[in-house]
Write a protein that holds these residues in place. Sequence first.
Motif, PDB file in Angstrom:
ATOM      1  N   THR A 137       9.024   0.263 -31.823  1.00 36.08           N
ATOM      2  CA  THR A 137       7.592   0.248 -32.121  1.00 36.08           C
ATOM      3  C   THR A 137       6.830   0.882 -30.961  1.00 36.08           C
ATOM      4  OG1 THR A 137       7.332  -1.957 -31.144  1.00 36.08           O
ATOM      5  CG2 THR A 137       7.804  -1.837 -33.506  1.00 36.08           C
ATOM      6  N   PRO A 138       5.680   1.472 -31.217  1.00 36.08           N
ATOM      7  CA  PRO A 138       4.892   2.117 -30.162  1.00 36.08           C
ATOM      8  C   PRO A 138       4.556   1.158 -29.021  1.00 36.08           C
ATOM      9  CG  PRO A 138       4.051   2.742 -32.310  1.00 36.08           C
ATOM     10  CD  PRO A 138       5.069   1.658 -32.542  1.00 36.08           C
ATOM     11  N   LEU A 139       4.438   1.722 -27.824  1.00 37.80           N
ATOM     12  CA  LEU A 139       4.149   0.942 -26.631  1.00 37.80           C
ATOM     13  C   LEU A 139       2.848   1.408 -25.997  1.00 37.80           C
ATOM     14  CD1 LEU A 139       7.717   0.975 -25.042  1.00 37.80           C
ATOM     15  CD2 LEU A 139       6.615  -0.984 -26.148  1.00 37.80           C
ATOM     16  N   CYS A 140       2.038   0.443 -25.588  1.00 34.26           N
ATOM     17  CA  CYS A 140       0.825   0.716 -24.824  1.00 34.26           C
ATOM     18  C   CYS A 140       1.163   0.459 -23.359  1.00 34.26           C
ATOM     19  CB  CYS A 140      -0.311  -0.190 -25.292  1.00 34.26           C
ATOM     20  SG  CYS A 140      -1.810  -0.082 -24.280  1.00 34.26           S
ATOM     21  N   ILE A 141       1.259   1.531 -22.580  1.00 35.03           N
ATOM     22  CA  ILE A 141       1.663   1.412 -21.173  1.00 35.03           C
ATOM     23  C   ILE A 141       0.472   0.942 -20.353  1.00 35.03           C
ATOM     24  CG2 ILE A 141       2.817   2.557 -19.275  1.00 35.03           C
ATOM     25  CD1 ILE A 141       4.297   2.588 -22.006  1.00 35.03           C
ATOM     26  N   LYS A 142       0.656  -0.154 -19.623  1.00 32.85           N
ATOM     27  CA  LYS A 142      -0.443  -0.739 -18.862  1.00 32.85           C
ATOM     28  C   LYS A 142      -0.068  -0.883 -17.397  1.00 32.85           C
ATOM     29  CE  LYS A 142      -3.545  -4.751 -18.761  1.00 32.85           C
ATOM     30  NZ  LYS A 142      -3.892  -6.038 -19.406  1.00 32.85           N
ATOM     31  N   GLY A 143      -0.870  -0.270 -16.539  1.00 30.98           N
ATOM     32  CA  GLY A 143      -0.710  -0.466 -15.103  1.00 30.98           C
ATOM     33  C   GLY A 143      -1.588  -1.626 -14.683  1.00 30.98           C
ATOM     34  N   GLY A 144      -2.737  -1.302 -14.067  1.00 31.90           N
ATOM     35  CA  GLY A 144      -3.676  -2.356 -13.705  1.00 31.90           C
ATOM     36  C   GLY A 144      -4.676  -2.648 -14.806  1.00 31.90           C
TER      37      GLY A 144
ATOM     38  N   GLY B  34      14.454  23.277 -14.650  1.00 32.23           N
ATOM     39  CA  GLY B  34      13.325  24.133 -14.971  1.00 32.23           C
ATOM     40  C   GLY B  34      12.023  23.379 -15.134  1.00 32.23           C
ATOM     41  N   TYR B  35      12.082  22.069 -15.324  1.00 30.64           N
ATOM     42  CA  TYR B  35      10.860  21.268 -15.425  1.00 30.64           C
ATOM     43  C   TYR B  35      10.420  20.839 -14.029  1.00 30.64           C
ATOM     44  CZ  TYR B  35      11.592  20.614 -20.479  1.00 30.64           C
ATOM     45  OH  TYR B  35      11.749  20.800 -21.820  1.00 30.64           O
ATOM     46  N   ASP B  36       9.138  21.006 -13.727  1.00 33.14           N
ATOM     47  CA  ASP B  36       8.573  20.439 -12.507  1.00 33.14           C
ATOM     48  C   ASP B  36       8.121  19.031 -12.876  1.00 33.14           C
ATOM     49  OD1 ASP B  36       7.041  19.623 -10.364  1.00 33.14           O
ATOM     50  OD2 ASP B  36       6.204  21.609  -9.988  1.00 33.14           O
ATOM     51  N   LEU B  37       8.994  18.060 -12.659  1.00 34.62           N
ATOM     52  CA  LEU B  37       8.728  16.706 -13.128  1.00 34.62           C
ATOM     53  C   LEU B  37       7.504  16.088 -12.475  1.00 34.62           C
ATOM     54  CD1 LEU B  37      12.362  15.299 -13.290  1.00 34.62           C
ATOM     55  CD2 LEU B  37      11.021  16.371 -15.098  1.00 34.62           C
ATOM     56  N   VAL B  38       7.277  16.404 -11.210  1.00 33.53           N
ATOM     57  CA  VAL B  38       6.114  15.867 -10.519  1.00 33.53           C
ATOM     58  C   VAL B  38       4.834  16.329 -11.206  1.00 33.53           C
ATOM     59  CG1 VAL B  38       4.776  15.985  -8.382  1.00 33.53           C
ATOM     60  CG2 VAL B  38       7.229  15.573  -8.292  1.00 33.53           C
ATOM     61  N   LYS B  39       4.743  17.636 -11.458  1.00 35.59           N
ATOM     62  CA  LYS B  39       3.540  18.169 -12.091  1.00 35.59           C
ATOM     63  C   LYS B  39       3.409  17.687 -13.524  1.00 35.59           C
ATOM     64  CE  LYS B  39       1.935  20.772  -8.729  1.00 35.59           C
ATOM     65  NZ  LYS B  39       2.860  20.392  -7.651  1.00 35.59           N
ATOM     66  N   LEU B  40       4.517  17.514 -14.218  1.00 37.29           N
ATOM     67  CA  LEU B  40       4.468  17.049 -15.599  1.00 37.29           C
ATOM     68  C   LEU B  40       3.933  15.621 -15.691  1.00 37.29           C
ATOM     69  CD1 LEU B  40       7.783  18.303 -17.265  1.00 37.29           C
ATOM     70  CD2 LEU B  40       5.454  18.979 -17.844  1.00 37.29           C
ATOM     71  N   MET B  41       4.387  14.767 -14.793  1.00 36.33           N
ATOM     72  CA  MET B  41       4.025  13.359 -14.892  1.00 36.33           C
ATOM     73  C   MET B  41       2.602  13.090 -14.403  1.00 36.33           C
ATOM     74  SD  MET B  41       6.491  11.943 -16.386  1.00 36.33           S
ATOM     75  CE  MET B  41       6.013  10.233 -16.191  1.00 36.33           C
ATOM     76  N   ALA B  42       2.131  13.865 -13.431  1.00 35.82           N
ATOM     77  CA  ALA B  42       0.782  13.664 -12.898  1.00 35.82           C
ATOM     78  C   ALA B  42      -0.239  14.146 -13.919  1.00 35.82           C
ATOM     79  CB  ALA B  42       0.613  14.405 -11.578  1.00 35.82           C
ATOM     80  N   GLY B  43      -0.963  13.211 -14.505  1.00 32.57           N
ATOM     81  CA  GLY B  43      -1.960  13.558 -15.506  1.00 32.57           C
ATOM     82  C   GLY B  43      -1.473  13.460 -16.933  1.00 32.57           C
ATOM     83  N   ALA B  44      -0.222  13.033 -17.138  1.00 28.88           N
ATOM     84  CA  ALA B  44       0.312  12.912 -18.496  1.00 28.88           C
ATOM     85  C   ALA B  44      -0.067  11.593 -19.160  1.00 28.88           C
ATOM     86  CB  ALA B  44       1.836  13.051 -18.483  1.00 28.88           C
ATOM     87  N   HIS B  45      -0.698  10.686 -18.417  1.00 32.25           N
ATOM     88  CA  HIS B  45      -1.184   9.412 -18.959  1.00 32.25           C
ATOM     89  C   HIS B  45      -0.087   8.604 -19.645  1.00 32.25           C
ATOM     90  CE1 HIS B  45      -4.962  11.589 -18.333  1.00 32.25           C
ATOM     91  NE2 HIS B  45      -5.553  10.420 -18.315  1.00 32.25           N
ATOM     92  N   GLY B  46       1.120   8.698 -19.115  1.00 24.70           N
ATOM     93  CA  GLY B  46       2.206   7.881 -19.647  1.00 24.70           C
ATOM     94  C   GLY B  46       2.757   8.347 -20.973  1.00 24.70           C
ATOM     95  N   THR B  47       2.409   9.545 -21.431  1.00 23.70           N
ATOM     96  CA  THR B  47       2.880  10.021 -22.733  1.00 23.70           C
ATOM     97  C   THR B  47       4.253  10.691 -22.666  1.00 23.70           C
ATOM     98  OG1 THR B  47       1.713  12.132 -22.450  1.00 23.70           O
ATOM     99  CG2 THR B  47       0.527  10.348 -23.569  1.00 23.70           C
TER     100      THR B  47
ATOM    101  N   LEU C 242       7.097   6.833 -28.841  1.00 26.25           N
ATOM    102  CA  LEU C 242       6.794   5.447 -28.515  1.00 26.25           C
ATOM    103  C   LEU C 242       5.724   5.292 -27.435  1.00 26.25           C
ATOM    104  CD1 LEU C 242      10.373   3.865 -28.294  1.00 26.25           C
ATOM    105  CD2 LEU C 242       8.843   3.948 -30.266  1.00 26.25           C
ATOM    106  N   LEU C 243       5.596   6.280 -26.545  1.00 30.06           N
ATOM    107  CA  LEU C 243       4.829   6.081 -25.314  1.00 30.06           C
ATOM    108  C   LEU C 243       3.381   6.523 -25.453  1.00 30.06           C
ATOM    109  CD1 LEU C 243       7.540   7.329 -22.782  1.00 30.06           C
ATOM    110  CD2 LEU C 243       7.219   5.024 -23.732  1.00 30.06           C
ATOM    111  N   ASN C 244       2.464   5.554 -25.401  1.00 33.75           N
ATOM    112  CA  ASN C 244       1.026   5.841 -25.503  1.00 33.75           C
ATOM    113  C   ASN C 244       0.721   6.823 -26.639  1.00 33.75           C
ATOM    114  OD1 ASN C 244       0.272   4.066 -23.515  1.00 33.75           O
ATOM    115  ND2 ASN C 244      -0.037   5.605 -21.936  1.00 33.75           N
ATOM    116  N   THR C 245       1.294   6.527 -27.781  1.00 32.78           N
ATOM    117  CA  THR C 245       1.202   7.414 -28.939  1.00 32.78           C
ATOM    118  C   THR C 245      -0.237   7.708 -29.303  1.00 32.78           C
ATOM    119  OG1 THR C 245       3.234   6.410 -29.776  1.00 32.78           O
ATOM    120  CG2 THR C 245       1.957   7.720 -31.313  1.00 32.78           C
ATOM    121  N   GLY C 246      -0.528   9.003 -29.472  1.00 31.93           N
ATOM    122  CA  GLY C 246      -1.859   9.435 -29.906  1.00 31.93           C
ATOM    123  C   GLY C 246      -2.903   9.507 -28.819  1.00 31.93           C
TER     124      GLY C 246
END
Length: 369
Positions: free
Chosen positions: A19-26, A145-158, A362-366
């Motif tokens: 089922t979809p997940l709502c990723i929550k930090g703080g 070939g993926y710059d994982l750092v750049k991909l994850m920064a600003g991806a909002h957990g998607t 699953l991750l922060n869908t939509g």
Amino acid sequence: MLIPKDEAELAEAIVGTDTPLCIKGGGTRGFEVEGSVLSLAGLSGIELYEPGSLTLVVKAGTPIAQVEALLASEGQRMAFEPMDARGLLGGGGEPTIGGAFATNASGPRRIQGGAARDYLLGVRFVDGMGQVVKNGGRVMKNVTGYDLVKLMAGAHGTLGVLSEVALKVLPIPEAVATLSVAVAELSVAVQAMSAALGSPFDVTGASYDPETGLVHIRVEGFAPSVAYRQDRLVEVLAAFGEVSAQGSDANLWRGIRDVSKFEGRVGDVWRISVKPSDAVILAPLLGTAGLLFDWGGGLIWALSTEGTDLRAKMAQAGVTGHATLVRGSAETKAALGRFQPQAAPLEEISKGLRQRFDPRGLLNTGLMG
């Protein structure tokens, strides 16, 4: 609510659900989506801190306040000034370091030092299949070939759930000075900020508040250098209005970073990124209740009547850029969407990345389309 206590449990939680997940930090940034809440509160703590090499490794759920306290004890700081959105959004919780990087939260110093992602040295995260991925090492097939750092920064957990980040930190400057210039017109304010930013005096903040009619310019560094640059900038800025010295004024820049002037005021809040020259064209057409300009005019914070589509006003003005709905009702978010719609080619790339890292959706869908 799922609250894994370590990275292994985080991976198990993702593997064990369909089922979809709502990723929550703080929970301070207002990014809520449908689904079971997956909290990172259990992934907290400092993994490694080497002040001599300006390097910090920390679990993603660690409160920013804890990180800042540790760094301050060694005379260091996070230079990208992550926003604390609690006042603006009227929420609680504690901002986390993972949330700062997941949203690429970057404050006034971005014009000089770069965005949050520019200080991110490495990441560990769990993708939508429950696989642990880390920057620069094996753990997932076909990530070359993926710059994982750049991909994850600003991806909002998607694309994945951050579990650990490694970042570069910097010394706290010996001295800080702020100059304010009285300016009545936005066009002149942009000229003043551009003159300061185009000077050789290493400006680290350039903001304009139309309600006070003041341009604010900040310089930081060793005390003799700051004193010299402040004097030279007075000469540069005197052509645009009366100049006054404000000292370091940390509260002023904290208020700009957190958009404190809109706290408790009714209306939607938009974050608009444009060319500074386009800000002059766009601002009169927005019809907003309040404006704040940062990054030399390239970032516009706008307080608007509820439900107003500021993206449509950008299109009418012929201005290109990005407008994000930061604060608004659930109905407005549903009708307008939080993020600027992407051009078709970019949307295809984004869909491909989401399919690669989160094929089950699953991750922060939509959240981002």
